[in-house]
Design a protein around this motif. Sequence first.
Motif: not given
Ligand SMILES: [Mo]
Length: 254
Positions: A71, A125-126, A216-217
């Motif tokens: 991603n 992940c958001v 995740g970011y």
């Molecule tokens: Mo993400």
Amino acid sequence: MFDRRKFLLGSTAAALSGCKIFDSAGRSDSHLRALFASHEGLTRSAQRALIGDALAPEFSEADIRQGQRPNGSTDPVDASYRQMAQSAFRDYRLTVTGLVETPQTLSLADLTTLPSRTQITRHDCVEGWSCIAKWQGVPLGTVLTLAKPKLTARYAVFHCFDAIERSLSGEVFYYESIDLIDAYHPQTILAYAMNGAPLPVANGAPLRLRVERQLGYKMAKYVHTIELTDSLATLGFGKGSYWADRGYERYAGI
Ligand SMILES: [Mo]
Ligand SMILES: Nc1nc2c(c(=O)[nH]1)N[C@H]1C(S)=C(S)[C@@H](COP(=O)(O)O)O[C@H]1N2
């Protein structure tokens, strides 16, 4: 309670390739996740008061049901990066700089010689999907200890090879940061292997951060420099993170 993640399900289902919306192996702590999801503004100290410095859940091999869904950036175009990738990152160097007594320049061989940690964790992940994967790498604390942070150091900033934004006004390379408490957390590692193989380019080769318990970011991929600082004010728009500067919370706890 409004479930933001269920809400996301409809909009992201079509884009999913291989990862479940939320891997069911992680259900045991879903009440905690729902709690945090509903408190977007929860501060770092409030979160720490709730969960302390606890470890993120770890899973077993049997829980790994799919590959880690790539991603964000998945193939940096930076010329020096591409050149390194062609020779299995032999010429890659991690720079540790800023508020340290002994700046470091470490090759992949140097990093893989240091004691490693392996952990099977869930990446959230958001955008509303999760994957369980096995990560192996060197604890960030080990690398920082080599560099000897000065007493004034408060944050570790991660500078990455990928230009996530390109426009007439220039390129913006991905950046992230964590404070030194998270940096020395035992599950915070600089990962060079995933699911038993060298980290693929799509997932951040040759080195990416794993800072479990966060979204995740925060897990910066393609890291080339770790800079210790006493402030995040001059980084991006001052929130310490490419995505936080664009509206997501800096302390992206789950
Ligand atoms: Mo993400
Ligand atoms: N350098 C860099 N790191 C990054 C990103 C990115 O675009 N560039 N995307 C982030 C986001 S939003 C997620 S969910 C994860 C994705 O990691 P993966 O590709 O291994 O699944 O990386 C994070 N780290």
